[in-house]
Design an enzyme around this catalytic site. Structure first.
Site, short mmCIF file in Angstrom:
data_model
loop_
_atom_site.label_atom_id
_atom_site.label_comp_id
_atom_site.label_asym_id
_atom_site.label_seq_id
_atom_site.Cartn_x
_atom_site.Cartn_y
_atom_site.Cartn_z
N ARG A 118 17.36 -82.16 -20.37
CA ARG A 118 17.00 -81.64 -21.70
C ARG A 118 16.82 -80.11 -21.66
O ARG A 118 17.19 -79.41 -22.60
CB ARG A 118 15.69 -82.32 -22.12
CG ARG A 118 15.10 -81.87 -23.43
CD ARG A 118 13.81 -82.62 -23.66
NE ARG A 118 13.20 -82.31 -24.94
CZ ARG A 118 12.06 -82.84 -25.37
NH1 ARG A 118 11.41 -83.72 -24.63
NH2 ARG A 118 11.56 -82.50 -26.54
N ASN A 169 2.46 -80.60 -18.09
CA ASN A 169 3.14 -81.87 -18.33
C ASN A 169 4.66 -81.74 -18.50
O ASN A 169 5.37 -82.71 -18.33
CB ASN A 169 2.51 -82.60 -19.53
CG ASN A 169 2.66 -81.85 -20.83
OD1 ASN A 169 2.94 -80.66 -20.84
ND2 ASN A 169 2.47 -82.54 -21.94
N TYR A 170 5.11 -80.54 -18.89
CA TYR A 170 6.56 -80.25 -18.93
C TYR A 170 6.74 -78.90 -18.24
O TYR A 170 7.06 -77.91 -18.90
CB TYR A 170 7.07 -80.16 -20.36
CG TYR A 170 7.37 -81.47 -21.05
CD1 TYR A 170 8.63 -82.06 -20.94
CD2 TYR A 170 6.42 -82.11 -21.83
CE1 TYR A 170 8.92 -83.25 -21.58
CE2 TYR A 170 6.71 -83.30 -22.48
CZ TYR A 170 7.96 -83.86 -22.35
OH TYR A 170 8.26 -85.04 -23.00
N ASP A 248 -8.65 -76.59 -26.94
CA ASP A 248 -9.80 -75.74 -26.58
C ASP A 248 -9.32 -74.44 -25.95
O ASP A 248 -9.82 -73.36 -26.27
CB ASP A 248 -10.74 -76.48 -25.61
CG ASP A 248 -11.49 -77.60 -26.33
OD1 ASP A 248 -11.47 -77.62 -27.58
OD2 ASP A 248 -12.06 -78.46 -25.64
N GLY A 250 -6.37 -73.07 -26.39
CA GLY A 250 -5.69 -72.32 -27.45
C GLY A 250 -6.71 -71.57 -28.31
O GLY A 250 -6.51 -70.39 -28.64
N GLU A 265 1.33 -74.31 -29.25
CA GLU A 265 1.48 -75.76 -29.37
C GLU A 265 0.30 -76.37 -28.61
O GLU A 265 0.19 -76.19 -27.40
CB GLU A 265 2.81 -76.17 -28.73
CG GLU A 265 3.03 -77.65 -28.68
CD GLU A 265 4.22 -78.01 -27.78
OE1 GLU A 265 5.06 -77.13 -27.47
OE2 GLU A 265 4.29 -79.16 -27.36
N CYS A 299 1.53 -84.11 -25.67
CA CYS A 299 0.77 -83.73 -26.86
C CYS A 299 1.19 -84.59 -28.05
O CYS A 299 0.46 -84.71 -29.03
CB CYS A 299 0.95 -82.25 -27.17
SG CYS A 299 2.64 -81.81 -27.51
O1 G3H Z 1 3.32 -82.30 -24.62
C1 G3H Z 1 3.91 -81.67 -25.50
C2 G3H Z 1 5.37 -81.77 -25.67
O2 G3H Z 1 5.85 -80.78 -26.54
C3 G3H Z 1 5.78 -83.14 -26.12
O3 G3H Z 1 7.16 -83.25 -26.11
O4 G3H Z 1 7.44 -85.20 -27.63
O5 G3H Z 1 9.27 -84.46 -26.14
O6 G3H Z 1 7.24 -85.55 -25.19
P1 G3H Z 1 7.82 -84.69 -26.28
#
Ligand code: G3H
Length: 494
Positions: A118, A169-170, A248, A250, A265, A299
């Site tokens: 991606r 997480n990403y 928090d 942010g 975000e 998120c």
């Molecule tokens: O954790 C925040 C991400 O922007 C979520 O992306 O909906 O592709 O998992 P996603």
């Protein structure tokens, strides 16, 4: 190839200490301070990241500010070529990046693979879309009293130095989604990767460097948020802060960044609203995907369900059956796509466990899961949850889905709108018209009908209201967000 490619970024010891990047060289910090990155998969040390000093940050910022001037003048099609090359390098190194990410943050092999693919596609898409960003002209005679000719030539210009801060997480995708648009629009970037996930982030920086981003235009400083975060976001050289992370953090960054431009975000805590006419099989599989993919650490994850008691009683057995066939806890290194792996650390897992226990002490019932083993939390379903319990009033980044019962659609909307969060919501119904009417009552960034919340496809607008974000992302929206309008007004001779 990986050694030649990524060699300079660490000292090559076992486990390695990773260097920071001043925009030209990979350097060892004079601070002598490091943080160990422990794999949530098996507790092994993946490597260490350095905490850079304030003086080192100043030097990277200065370099970025000077380099930005020439970078913005570089023809756009040259910047576009560099981004396409970066996308190719990401693809060529995908296997290496996937196994690193699995080990560093415990994301499953399949989810890590999707993140890398991606990201390459996203960088390409940004590069293509940037070529269609254009300015406009406005004539003054549209406005009363300005008959005598002025023309505004309105172009898009860079802000200057963008501080980009990415979450664990990403660690590749949400880093690239900040770095690529900012660079394409002529900004320079000083990037702070997350601590856990930072090693993956440094590898991405190396890819941009290899793709030809010129000296100084992209720097990368490491250290925990506590060590360097405040200094970075309030730095006088920074014109903009692009951040993804908790609400928090942010909120704290917004306070420190004063008048810089912000693109945030933040946390989601997203609800699923199930109406009596929903397709329960579809709803159950979307709930499973929404609540448990990447162990609920998105998120956009679904955190709670709003239904009448009758609908809850009907959907629960379908949900549990769907979990039986789609979810099992296991080692994220396995290619098995059903797996729910660990959360990011044992400490995070202990916290999630404590919040589950607190909900149970307050009257919630565990109908599935609820147990912890080191960094692994079982996929958990709770019923009898109240909106003010911490398990739903705060963003708990873990695989927990809570059922709250309501008497009406209005009550659902009141609960959603009473939350501090407002990223996405999803509504399940066979009657799309009713879904659209209910969606109009919800104060969230996006409402999904008959699908779980998600950011993609990545060219859709992605935004949060309240404590869930500032500004809009999504390919074109991000390119616009990291650039400003620059009008030159031509006063025609009279
Ligand atoms: O954790 C925040 C991400 O922007 C979520 O992306 O909906 O592709 O998992 P996603």
């Amino acid at each position: 190839m990986n050694e030649e490619m990524f060699g300079p970024i660490s000292d090559q010891a076992t486990p390695p200490v990773y260097r920071y990047f001043n925009g030209k060289d990979w350097l060892t910090s004079s601070s002598g301070k490091t943080s160990e990155i422990i794999s949530p998969v098996d507790g092994s040390v993946v490597g260490s990241l350095q905490a850079v000093t304030r003086e080192e940050i100043d030097a990277v910022m200065d370099k970025a500010a000077h380099a930005q001037v020439a970078w913005e003048k570089m023809p756009l099609n040259h910047r576009v070529k560099i981004m396409h090359l970066a996308a190719d390098w990401i693809r060529q190194n995908q296997d290496y990046l996937i196994s690193l990410m699995v080990r560093e943050i415990g994301k499953s092999h399949g989810e890590s693979k999707s993140e890398i693919a991606r990201t390459a596609d996203l960088v390409d898409y940004y590069a293509n879309e940037a070529q269609s960003i254009k300015g406009e002209t406005l004539d003054s005679d549209n406005f009363p009293g300005f008959d005598k000719g002025r023309i505004a030539l309105i172009e898009r210009a860079a802000y200057g130095v963008v501080v980009a801060i990415a979450p664990f997480n990403y660690p590749v995708n949400l880093s690239a989604s900040k770095i690529a648009p900012a660079l394409l629009m002529g900004n320079s970037v000083v990037f702070k990767p997350p601590t856990q996930g930072g090693i993956s982030g440094l590898h991405l920086v190396r890819i941009f460097e290899k793709a030809g981003v010129p000296e100084g235009v992209l720097g990368c400083v490491t250290g925990t948020g506590e060590e360097i975060g405040d200094y970075l976001v309030s730095h006088p050289r920074a014109a903009m802060v692009a951040f993804t992370g908790s609400s928090d953090t942010g909120y704290a960054i917004a306070g420190k960044a004063s008048m810089k431009t912000l693109l945030f975000e933040c946390g989601g805590n997203n609800p699923a609203l199930i109406l009596p006419d929903a397709d329960y099989n579809l709803t159950a599989s979307e709930l499973v995907k929404g609540a448990f993919s990447y162990s609920g650490q998105r998120c956009t994850a679904i955190k709670y369900v709003l239904t009448t008691p009758a609908v809850r009683d009907e959907i629960l057995p379908v949900l549990l059956r769907t979990m039986d066939s789609l979810v099992k806890m296991g080692d994220p290194r396995s290619p098995d796509t059903k797996l729910v792996g660990p959360v990011v650390s044992e400490k995070a897992a202990e916290y999630i466990e404590s919040v589950i226990n607190e909900a149970v002490a307050g009257g919630a019932k565990i109908v599935r899961g609820g147990k912890r083993d080191k960094a692994f939390i079982e996929a958990t379903v709770l019923t009898d949850v109240k909106p003010d319990m911490k398990i739903v009033s705060e963003e708990i980044f873990g695989p927990v889905l809570s059922f709250i019962t309501v008497a009406s659609n209005e009550e659902m909307a009141n609960i959603v709108n009473g939350s501090r969060f407002g990223l996405q919501a999803c509504i399940f119904t066979r009657d799309e018209g009713s879904g659209i009417i209910l969606a109009a009552l919800l104060n969230v960034g996006t409402v999904q009908i008959n699908g779980s919340p998600q950011r993609g496809p990545d060219h859709f607008p992605f935004l949060g209201v309240k404590r869930s974000g500032i500004g809009v992302q999504g390919v074109r929206y991000s390119l616009e967000a990291v650039s400003r309008l620059k009008p030159v007004v031509l006063n025609k001779p009279q």
